[in-house]
Design an enzyme around this catalytic site. Structure first.
Site: not given
Ligand code: PBG
Length: 326
Positions: A121, A194, A204, A216, A232, A247, A312
């Site tokens: 992405c 996820k 993003r 998504r 999953e 996540k 973070y």
């Molecule tokens: C890539 C990805 C994302 C995140 C981690 N890997 C964004 C998404 O899926 O849109 C999100 C991480 C975060 O919000 O800290 N696909």
């Protein structure tokens, strides 16, 4: 009064509470996400994530030295390329942002575990996580580009690749390609459960990876579902994932708990950008006590079953651990 049970006795003093405490945090279990941008002399603050930055490789030392000093376990790298196209070809560029950063970090900070996010992405012009066909991400064509990307990260020296795309079969496909090329010792951390989450909003902005149309939901999971997450997790295990991830973290502690019960592999939790930004924003307004919120949410995530945590707030948490506050 005659009470046989007086749980408060165990809370009588700080010493007894410390003795009876069930959950401890270790710095080695923390993973810090870093946005690495192609180019030079870049340290740009992310507006929606105060105190988080995009770095070019030449500016990474400051943060890496701090992470090492704090005994933080590792880093999770996200790439921000100069060039985007339909198929995200910069993702497997040998000299891409991630590949360069991996080489630099492994050479200069060999004890940090280097994990790379494997997804399209950030690299596609349309911002979706794979190759489009009829306005949807085509699963099997995407596997090819994911595997190429993972392989380029492994070649650069990554300890672990972390596919975050949510395509079916990607763990097995990537495992096979890595093994074929002699990278049987490169670990795979699967973003297994996820969810299609609004908590990724600030990320993003940070990574410039918002989809240009749609969402998504055809590949990431429906937040309403729990059994599906177990499916999953099972599939990623069967396909050879070394570590399974849930996540986001805080709103998904039930999933984390179930994942830990359901598998014999380590489970990682990812406390995502929106979780960070919400705490920051509320703290800035004086609505909450940031330090206490960080400590409490970290304890809750580990208590729920996380073996490791991507956050973070890793440096802040590590400082609390060093100060004996966690
Ligand atoms: C890539 C990805 C994302 C995140 C981690 N890997 C964004 C998404 O899926 O849109 C999100 C991480 C975060 O919000 O800290 N696909």
């Amino acid at each position: 009064m005659k009470l046989t049970e007086r749980p408060r006795r165990l809370r009588k003093s700080p010493q007894i509470r410390a003795m009876a405490r069930e959950t401890f945090v270790q710095t080695q279990k923390l993973i810090y996400p870093i946005f690495v941008e192609e180019g030079e002399n870049i340290k740009a603050e992310i507006e929606a994530m105060p105190n988080q930055y995009r770095y070019s490789t030449d500016k990474l030392d400051e943060i890496l030295e701090m992470l090492v000093k704090l005994d933080i376990g590792g880093v999770l790298l996200f790439g921000i390329p100069k060039h985007k196209d339909e198929c995200g070809s910069s993702a497997w560029d040998e000299n891409g942002a991630v590949q360069q950063a991996v080489r630099y970090i492994k050479k200069n900070y060999p004890d940090l575990v280097v994990i790379t996010d494997v997804c399209m992405c950030e690299y596609t012009s349309h911002g979706h996580c794979g190759i489009l066909e009829h306005n949807d991400v085509h699963n099997d064509k995407t596997l090819e580009v994911l595997a190429k990307t993972a392989l380029s990260h492994a070649r650069a020296g990554a300890d672990m690749v972390a596919p975050s795309d949510m395509m079916d079969g990607r763990i097995g496909f990537i495992r096979e390609k890595l093994d074929e090329e002699g990278f049987e010792n490169t670990l795979i951390m699967a973003y297994s459960a996820k969810y299609a989450s609004a908590f990724y909003g600030p990320f993003r902005e940070a990574a410039g990876s918002a989809p240009s149309f749609g969402d998504r939901a055809s590949y990431q999971m429906d937040p309403a579902n729990g059994d599906e997450a177990m499916r999953e997790i099972r599939l990623d295990s069967e396909e050879g994932a070394d570590i399974l991830m849930v996540k986001p973290a805080l709103a998904y502690l039930d999933i984390l708990y179930r994942a830990k019960q359901a598998t014999d592999r380590p489970v990682a939790a990812y406390s995502v950008s929106g979780e960070y930004s919400m705490i920051k924003a509320a703290a800035k307004n004086g609505f909450i006590d940031e330090k206490r919120i960080i400590k409490e949410s970290t304890q809750c995530i580990f208590r729920a079953g996380a073996d490791m945590l991507i956050t973070y707030y890793a440096p802040e948490i590590a400082r609390f651990v060093k100060a004996g506050e966690l």
